[in-house]
Design a protein around this motif. Sequence first.
Motif: not given
Length: 235
Positions: A19-28, A89-104
């Motif tokens: 999860x946090x990985x995608x937040x960091x990428x969006x922050x960049x 920014x709105x597009x980046x948020x939508x992309x986060x909501x569509x990111x496929x799940x990656x199990x740990x």
Amino acid sequence: MTTPITTVAFDADDTLWQNETFFRLTEERFAALLADHAAPDHLMERLIAAERRNLSHYGFGVKGFTLSMIETAIEVTEGAVPARIIAEILSAGREMLETPIELLPQAREAVEALAGDFQVLLITKGDLLDQERKLAQSGLGELFHGVEIVSHKTPATYAAVFARHGERPDRAMMVGNSLASDVIPVIEAGGHGVHVPHGLTWALEHAEPPEGHQRFHRLADLGDLPALVRRLNAG
């Protein structure tokens, strides 16, 4: 005599899946968009401050994060942020909501190993629709005896959740990557807290580990969880 553990609860984001990985990428991506207006470190300080202010209004999750990015962009540009940047920014948020799940690693194996002998719960906070989406995509939903999506994780929250599922806190264990949300509150409620660190932790989730507490446990990964439960129950 040691009280046996009969319920094992799991956090979701950064415990069972990335999860946090995608937040960091969006922050960049956000920093690149605002590069002409603020240095990256300063921008991140302003963003974290906005997220902290907005938690009580928007709660946890991508939607609140997106609104905080927009608010920060308006602040650092003194109201002159171009519409195209808001759109990005709105597009980046939508992309986060569509990111496929990656199990740990070991996530499915750990839940499966415990689901046959224990009541297994999922206790997560965040946006309802997004958390439901991620759970459905994870393929783990059928393994849980109960799913609780909550606004906050406090000792009272845990006590109430366990009570709804017919359990006492002293017979329950919570497993997660966040000391502040998954570990310390459940220990304060009377249960066991198991910290499984993730490589990335959101700034607002940092806390000091309760080292030395008899109900505090730390594991390198979820693969060691079944053995820990068995060991504790063996006394």
